[in-house]
Design a protein around this motif. Structure first.
Motif, PDB file in Angstrom:
ATOM      1  N   LEU A 195       8.510 -15.372   2.862  1.00  0.00           N
ATOM      2  CA  LEU A 195       7.662 -15.060   4.011  1.00  0.00           C
ATOM      3  C   LEU A 195       6.664 -13.948   3.670  1.00  0.00           C
ATOM      4  N   GLU A 196       7.154 -12.875   3.052  1.00  0.00           N
ATOM      5  CA  GLU A 196       6.280 -11.757   2.709  1.00  0.00           C
ATOM      6  C   GLU A 196       5.187 -12.186   1.733  1.00  0.00           C
ATOM      7  N   THR A 197       5.523 -13.062   0.792  1.00  0.00           N
ATOM      8  CA  THR A 197       4.546 -13.548  -0.177  1.00  0.00           C
ATOM      9  C   THR A 197       3.405 -14.275   0.519  1.00  0.00           C
ATOM     10  N   GLN A 198       3.705 -14.914   1.648  1.00  0.00           N
ATOM     11  CA  GLN A 198       2.681 -15.640   2.397  1.00  0.00           C
ATOM     12  C   GLN A 198       1.969 -14.768   3.428  1.00  0.00           C
ATOM     13  N   GLY A 199       2.268 -13.481   3.437  1.00  0.00           N
ATOM     14  CA  GLY A 199       1.597 -12.568   4.360  1.00  0.00           C
ATOM     15  C   GLY A 199       2.266 -12.431   5.707  1.00  0.00           C
ATOM     16  N   LEU A 200       3.468 -12.989   5.880  1.00  0.00           N
ATOM     17  CA  LEU A 200       4.225 -12.856   7.120  1.00  0.00           C
ATOM     18  C   LEU A 200       5.152 -11.653   6.962  1.00  0.00           C
ATOM     19  N   ARG A 201       4.839 -10.571   7.637  1.00  0.00           N
ATOM     20  CA  ARG A 201       5.558  -9.313   7.461  1.00  0.00           C
ATOM     21  C   ARG A 201       6.864  -9.334   8.253  1.00  0.00           C
ATOM     22  N   VAL A 202       7.965  -9.265   7.530  1.00  0.00           N
ATOM     23  CA  VAL A 202       9.278  -9.315   8.175  1.00  0.00           C
ATOM     24  C   VAL A 202       9.557  -7.981   8.854  1.00  0.00           C
ATOM     25  N   GLU A 203      10.022  -8.074  10.107  1.00  0.00           N
ATOM     26  CA  GLU A 203      10.334  -6.871  10.878  1.00  0.00           C
ATOM     27  C   GLU A 203      11.818  -6.553  10.841  1.00  0.00           C
ATOM     28  N   HIS A 204      12.670  -7.545  11.143  1.00  0.00           N
ATOM     29  CA  HIS A 204      14.101  -7.315  11.040  1.00  0.00           C
ATOM     30  C   HIS A 204      14.836  -8.648  10.921  1.00  0.00           C
ATOM     31  N   TYR A 205      16.103  -8.535  10.533  1.00  0.00           N
ATOM     32  CA  TYR A 205      16.955  -9.715  10.344  1.00  0.00           C
ATOM     33  C   TYR A 205      18.358  -9.400  10.829  1.00  0.00           C
ATOM     34  N   HIS A 206      19.058 -10.416  11.374  1.00  0.00           N
ATOM     35  CA  HIS A 206      20.477 -10.276  11.668  1.00  0.00           C
ATOM     36  C   HIS A 206      21.116 -11.651  11.824  1.00  0.00           C
ATOM     37  N   PRO A 207      22.415 -11.734  11.531  1.00  0.00           N
ATOM     38  CA  PRO A 207      23.162 -12.954  11.854  1.00  0.00           C
ATOM     39  C   PRO A 207      23.345 -13.015  13.365  1.00  0.00           C
ATOM     40  N   GLU A 208      23.119 -14.177  13.947  1.00  0.00           N
ATOM     41  CA  GLU A 208      23.128 -14.313  15.401  1.00  0.00           C
ATOM     42  C   GLU A 208      24.460 -14.863  15.914  1.00  0.00           C
ATOM     43  N   LEU A 209      24.442 -15.345  17.179  1.00  0.00           N
ATOM     44  CA  LEU A 209      25.672 -15.642  17.902  1.00  0.00           C
ATOM     45  C   LEU A 209      26.425 -16.861  17.375  1.00  0.00           C
ATOM     46  N   GLY A 210      25.740 -17.972  17.145  1.00  0.00           N
ATOM     47  CA  GLY A 210      26.424 -19.206  16.816  1.00  0.00           C
ATOM     48  C   GLY A 210      26.799 -19.308  15.350  1.00  0.00           C
ATOM     49  N   PRO A 211      27.699 -20.231  14.996  1.00  0.00           N
ATOM     50  CA  PRO A 211      28.029 -20.452  13.585  1.00  0.00           C
ATOM     51  C   PRO A 211      26.780 -20.776  12.770  1.00  0.00           C
ATOM     52  N   GLY A 212      26.584 -20.053  11.689  1.00  0.00           N
ATOM     53  CA  GLY A 212      25.443 -20.286  10.818  1.00  0.00           C
ATOM     54  C   GLY A 212      24.110 -19.862  11.390  1.00  0.00           C
ATOM     55  N   GLN A 213      24.112 -19.235  12.578  1.00  0.00           N
ATOM     56  CA  GLN A 213      22.835 -18.923  13.220  1.00  0.00           C
ATOM     57  C   GLN A 213      22.243 -17.633  12.659  1.00  0.00           C
ATOM     58  N   GLN A 214      20.924 -17.686  12.376  1.00  0.00           N
ATOM     59  CA  GLN A 214      20.204 -16.574  11.769  1.00  0.00           C
ATOM     60  C   GLN A 214      18.984 -16.236  12.629  1.00  0.00           C
ATOM     61  N   GLU A 215      18.542 -14.983  12.516  1.00  0.00           N
ATOM     62  CA  GLU A 215      17.281 -14.593  13.130  1.00  0.00           C
ATOM     63  C   GLU A 215      16.551 -13.635  12.200  1.00  0.00           C
ATOM     64  N   MET A 216      15.340 -13.993  11.804  1.00  0.00           N
ATOM     65  CA  MET A 216      14.485 -13.123  11.011  1.00  0.00           C
ATOM     66  C   MET A 216      13.129 -13.086  11.697  1.00  0.00           C
ATOM     67  N   SER A 217      12.749 -11.914  12.188  1.00  0.00           N
ATOM     68  CA  SER A 217      11.533 -11.779  12.982  1.00  0.00           C
ATOM     69  C   SER A 217      10.385 -11.246  12.141  1.00  0.00           C
ATOM     70  N   ILE A 218       9.166 -11.623  12.520  1.00  0.00           N
ATOM     71  CA  ILE A 218       7.982 -11.162  11.822  1.00  0.00           C
ATOM     72  C   ILE A 218       7.081 -10.389  12.777  1.00  0.00           C
ATOM     73  N   ARG A 219       6.148  -9.638  12.213  1.00  0.00           N
ATOM     74  CA  ARG A 219       5.286  -8.754  12.980  1.00  0.00           C
ATOM     75  C   ARG A 219       4.266  -9.547  13.802  1.00  0.00           C
ATOM     76  N   PRO A 220       3.800  -8.954  14.927  1.00  0.00           N
ATOM     77  CA  PRO A 220       2.775  -9.614  15.738  1.00  0.00           C
ATOM     78  C   PRO A 220       1.455  -9.740  14.992  1.00  0.00           C
ATOM     79  N   ALA A 221       0.625 -10.647  15.495  1.00  0.00           N
ATOM     80  CA  ALA A 221      -0.693 -10.909  14.919  1.00  0.00           C
ATOM     81  C   ALA A 221      -1.599 -11.422  16.027  1.00  0.00           C
ATOM     82  N   PRO A 222      -2.913 -11.453  15.809  1.00  0.00           N
ATOM     83  CA  PRO A 222      -3.791 -12.095  16.783  1.00  0.00           C
ATOM     84  C   PRO A 222      -3.344 -13.529  17.040  1.00  0.00           C
TER      85      PRO A 222
END
Length: 453
Positions: A195-222
């Motif tokens: 993601l970072e290589t493509q210019g999508l700036r990662v803000e945070h990451y965490h394992p989420e509620l469900g089995p195998g569920q992931q969340e990785m958020s990126i910064r806002p943009a226009p």
């Protein structure tokens, strides 16, 4: 370069073109994907070879108009002006060129669908968002936005009973549990780098509620960049998984008895460098009033699949009621507390997921919010409780795709904004999906959404 006879010149010379050609040569890019999002929410496209890239940056790639009448089962719907006769061009935006780190030798560009003479096509979803941004700018405003996607990581395996393939989650760790970081570590590090290589700036990451569920958020943009980013995000999540012999899905509810995957939309409204969503802002309240006024119809575009409505239920933290409130995670519109002194106030629209076409979704949200600002719509009192604890008090969101489509057809503002061709195609595609999945069992629905999104 002399144009070959019959070629249609679409783009004027662009300063990015030389950079793209040089970069493709230096980095060994052989195929460049021209990507767009269709009315089913599917990312589709064609690829140009490096040897023809200079020409295709100008002409685009020829494409049948019928593809914008295709649903997620690849069933073509009867839509006037979207049959076997007619041609558009997939025309890439050179500013969006990115090599794909998970697909060596390939790059991608986000694209518009244009008529052969270069003019905008009335069914292009990226153009819909561009027009919404221009409408917002006419009032002196602009939007910063980011989708907050969740996805399920695991493996796609044959069903021992002979049914559709199954998604087997990577783990069964608990929500936010530290062990969840370890089970998905190798994948998430590769995803973050991609993601970072493509210019999508990662803000945070965490394992989420469900089995195998992931969340990785990126910064806002226009706004336009935010929607482009979400297309790249979806492709990267799945591409990195496939390169690592795994399967990732952003489908709203890939596992019927587990947590759903949202793509909550965060946004703030600006005038020059001033955030108009500051605490106590009338403009913020009016914008919320517009969202709430159009929310039943908006869900047809922000939650764009049959599968979406398995996720939108009471007490699932996904929103089931058309209410708003400060940091209320059961409200459809959450007023988010800023993070620290430097944090910017923003709104979170919770009925939003990755089965939606992000250009239509964000464009419709802009039209709805702007309508609220222009008409100074009062959102009413904020809700500081779980609205499901007071039965019958608060308006319920649609509980099915058909109900949401009915609301969309009744919403004059959004129907006018979509325009005749785009709205007729969207409604036809989505009505067909509703009918197709109603005729099958839940396993069929879950499989096809897990497979596509």
């Amino acid at each position: 370069m002399r144009d070959r006879p019959g070629a249609t010149k679409i783009n004027k010379p662009d300063p990015d073109v030389r950079r793209i050609l040089e970069r493709a040569e230096l980095e060994g890019i052989e195929l460049i994907r021209f990507l767009y999002a269709d009315h089913g929410g599917v990312t589709r496209g064609k690829a140009a070879s490096r040897s023809r890239l200079a020409e295709r940056l100008g002409t685009g790639i020829g494409h049948t108009v019928a593809m914008m009448a295709m649903n997620i089962l690849d069933q073509l719907q009867e839509v006037e002006e979207m049959g076997p006769v007619g041609e558009v061009r997939i025309v890439p935006d050179p500013a969006t060129f990115v090599p794909l780190p998970y697909a060596p030798g390939a790059a991608a560009m986000l694209s518009d669908l244009r008529l052969p003479d270069g003019s905008p096509w009335a069914a292009c979803s990226r153009t819909f968002l561009k027009d919404a941004v221009a409408e917002l700018a006419s009032d002196g405003h602009h939007i910063l936005a980011a989708f907050e996607p969740e996805f399920t990581l695991g493996r796609r395996l044959p069903d021992p009973a002979g049914g559709p393939d199954r998604l087997v989650p990577l783990d069964d760790t608990l929500c936010y549990a530290a062990t969840g970081f370890d089970t998905a570590h190798d994948y998430t590090i590769k995803l973050m780098h991609a993601l970072e290589t493509q210019g999508l700036r990662v803000e945070h990451y965490h394992p989420e509620l469900g089995p195998g569920q992931q969340e990785m958020s990126i910064r806002p943009a226009p706004a336009l960049r935010a929607a482009d980013n979400h297309v790249l995000y979806r492709e990267t999540v799945r591409g990195v998984a496939l390169r690592n012999q795994m399967w990732a899905t952003l489908a709203p509810k890939p596992l019927a008895d587990q947590a759903g995957n949202g793509a909550h939309l965060h946004l703030s409204l600006w005038s020059d460098t001033r955030n108009l969503f500051a605490e106590g802002s009338e403009v913020r309240d009016w914008f919320i009033g517009g969202l709430l006024a159009h929310l039943p119809a908006l869900t047809a575009l922000t939650c764009g699949s049959v599968n979406s409505f398995r996720r939108l239920g009471p007490r699932l933290w996904s929103s089931a009621y058309a209410v708003y409130g400060p940091d209320n995670r059961e409200a459809a519109v959450r007023i988010c507390s800023p993070l620290g002194e430097s944090g910017e106030p923003n709104l979170e629209l919770k009925p939003s997921d990755s089965s939606a076409n992000p250009y239509l979704s964000l464009g419709a949200v802009i039209h709805a919010g702007l309508d609220g600002v222009r008409r100074r719509l009062d959102p009413g009192e904020p809700v500081g409780i779980d609205p499901d604890t007071v039965p019958g008090r608060y308006p319920r969101l649609p509980s099915s795709l058909d109900q949401a489509l009915d609301a969309l057809e009744a919403d004059e503002l959004l129907m006018e904004a979509l325009g005749p061709l785009r709205r007729s195609a969207y409604l036809a595609v989505k009505r067909s999906e509703s009918a197709a999945f109603a005729a099958k069992d839940p396993a069929y629905e879950l499989f096809h959404h897990m497979r596509v999104f």
